[in-house]
Design an enzyme around this catalytic site. Structure first.
Site, short mmCIF file in Angstrom:
data_model
loop_
_atom_site.label_atom_id
_atom_site.label_comp_id
_atom_site.label_asym_id
_atom_site.label_seq_id
_atom_site.Cartn_x
_atom_site.Cartn_y
_atom_site.Cartn_z
N HIS A 34 -1.89 -2.69 -0.33
CA HIS A 34 -3.44 -2.29 -0.26
C HIS A 34 -3.72 -1.38 -0.63
O HIS A 34 -4.54 -1.15 -1.44
CB HIS A 34 -3.66 -1.82 1.80
CG HIS A 34 -3.71 -2.57 2.57
ND1 HIS A 34 -2.57 -2.71 4.12
CD2 HIS A 34 -4.51 -3.50 3.22
CE1 HIS A 34 -2.93 -3.41 3.84
NE2 HIS A 34 -4.50 -4.08 4.31
N SER A 182 2.96 -7.01 4.38
CA SER A 182 1.80 -7.22 5.48
C SER A 182 1.45 -6.32 6.62
O SER A 182 2.40 -6.29 6.80
CB SER A 182 1.48 -8.94 6.23
OG SER A 182 0.93 -9.65 6.97
P1 AMP Z 1 -6.14 -6.94 5.45
O1 AMP Z 1 -5.80 -5.50 5.67
O2 AMP Z 1 -4.93 -7.40 5.94
O3 AMP Z 1 -7.30 -7.40 5.47
O4 AMP Z 1 -6.25 -6.50 3.46
C1 AMP Z 1 -6.83 -6.35 3.10
C2 AMP Z 1 -6.84 -6.66 1.72
O5 AMP Z 1 -5.29 -6.08 0.95
C3 AMP Z 1 -6.75 -7.74 1.56
O6 AMP Z 1 -7.81 -8.23 0.45
C4 AMP Z 1 -5.20 -8.46 0.93
O7 AMP Z 1 -5.56 -9.50 0.36
C5 AMP Z 1 -4.89 -7.19 0.32
N1 AMP Z 1 -3.35 -7.21 0.91
C6 AMP Z 1 -3.17 -7.17 1.89
N2 AMP Z 1 -1.72 -7.63 2.13
C7 AMP Z 1 -1.04 -7.47 0.11
C8 AMP Z 1 -0.52 -7.58 -0.21
N3 AMP Z 1 0.62 -7.57 0.20
N4 AMP Z 1 -0.07 -7.95 -1.71
C9 AMP Z 1 -1.72 -7.27 -2.19
N5 AMP Z 1 -2.43 -7.44 -2.05
C10 AMP Z 1 -2.71 -6.88 0.17
#
Ligand code: AMP
Length: 283
Positions: A34, A182
């Site tokens: 993030h 993640s």
């Molecule tokens: P989330 O909180 O899981 O909904 O993710 C929010 C944003 O962060 C989304 O655009 C995801 O693709 C990005 N994101 C989550 N994990 C990663 C990662 N390991 N590398 C790059 N971007 C990420």
């Protein structure tokens, strides 16, 4: 760094900001993946807005909505290390008042891969992202390649619904052992994280085969599946070698850009990972 929960208050605050506004939508439990998006927004835009909202509409019954980590104070501390003008923290009553019944959905890309395994997921994503775009009114929005299918769907939505927003894709960030970062990794023990790293190793093996000239998609799928299945704790949901544009499975010899992606269960935790490959550059 201003934190705002109410939509009306956010709109008032937004009126006072001019110039480019980069937007990073998240569900919180922030990690370096993030934060790489926030860093990129700081590089590209004059202002940066982050939203933290665990969107109930993208969770199906029986998924982990209740247990999803919500370490808000820690998240705000992490954001404090960057130039973040505003953090939008809506709640469910704000976002989905009683009787809410308008949905945004994409009909093609969202049917396969994640959409096949989680049928209501992308409708929840496109609906909340459309709402957040309307509220935040960014000039740029930053999404991670970790969720490659989501990125493709958001790009399509922005083009087709004429949002004046530039979508910027940011590379997938990994742990030292290769495991894709993640928020859901918080569900895993240290031993499980070591096992989960085999998902990355399996993908790497597939990538090596592509680099060495293998063009039969089934050989790539089989090789990745075999490596993942060698770990008794990992249960494959899907292993896909798909056309990068349409996300349809490749059946003939690989000749154009592809997305290789997997979804794997480790206990109840569902993990996704992917890489892109272009035969023309062999990268
Ligand atoms: P989330 O909180 O899981 O909904 O993710 C929010 C944003 O962060 C989304 O655009 C995801 O693709 C990005 N994101 C989550 N994990 C990663 C990662 N390991 N590398 C790059 N971007 C990420």
């Amino acid at each position: 760094m201003k934190t705002i929960s109410r939509i009306s208050q956010f709109r008032e605050w937004r009126k006072g900001i001019s110039g480019s506004v980069g937007f990073v939508p998240t569900m919180g439990a922030l990690h370096d993946g993030h934060l790489s998006l926030v860093r990129k927004s700081n590089e590209v835009c004059k202002h940066t807005v982050v939203s933290i909202y665990v969107n109930p509409q993208q969770f199906a019954a029986g998924e982990d909505l209740e247990h999803y980590p919500r370490p808000l104070e820690k998240d705000l501390d992490k954001l404090d290390c960057f130039t973040v003008d505003g953090v939008f923290l809506p709640n469910n009553d704000n976002m989905y008042p009683e009787g809410f019944s308008t949905k945004v959905y994409e009909e093609h890309l969202s049917k396969v891969l994640e959409g096949n395994s989680r049928p209501s997921f992308f409708q929840g994503v496109t609906t909340v992202v459309a709402k957040l775009f309307n509220i935040v009114q960014p000039s740029h929005a930053f999404f991670g390649e970790k969720d490659a299918q989501q990125l493709a769907i958001i790009k399509k939505m922005v083009t087709e619904l004429n949002y004046p927003i530039e979508i910027i894709s940011c590379p997938l960030i990994r742990e030292e052992n290769g495991l894709a970062m993640s928020s859901r990794n918080a569900y895993l023990s240290d031993d499980e994280k070591k096992v989960a790293a085999h998902i990355y190793l399996a993908l790497q093996e597939g990538k090596n085969q592509l680099h060495s000239g293998v063009r039969d998609p089934q050989i790539i799928r089989n090789s990745i599946s075999k490596q993942i299945s060698a770990q008794p704790l990992l249960k494959i949901d899907y292993v896909s070698v798909a056309d990068a544009n349409h996300l349809s499975e490749i059946t003939e010899s690989i000749s154009g850009d592809i997305l290789v992606s997997v979804a794997v269960f480790l206990g109840k935790t569902r993990l996704i990972d992917n890489f892109s490959y272009s035969p023309s550059s062999n990268k």
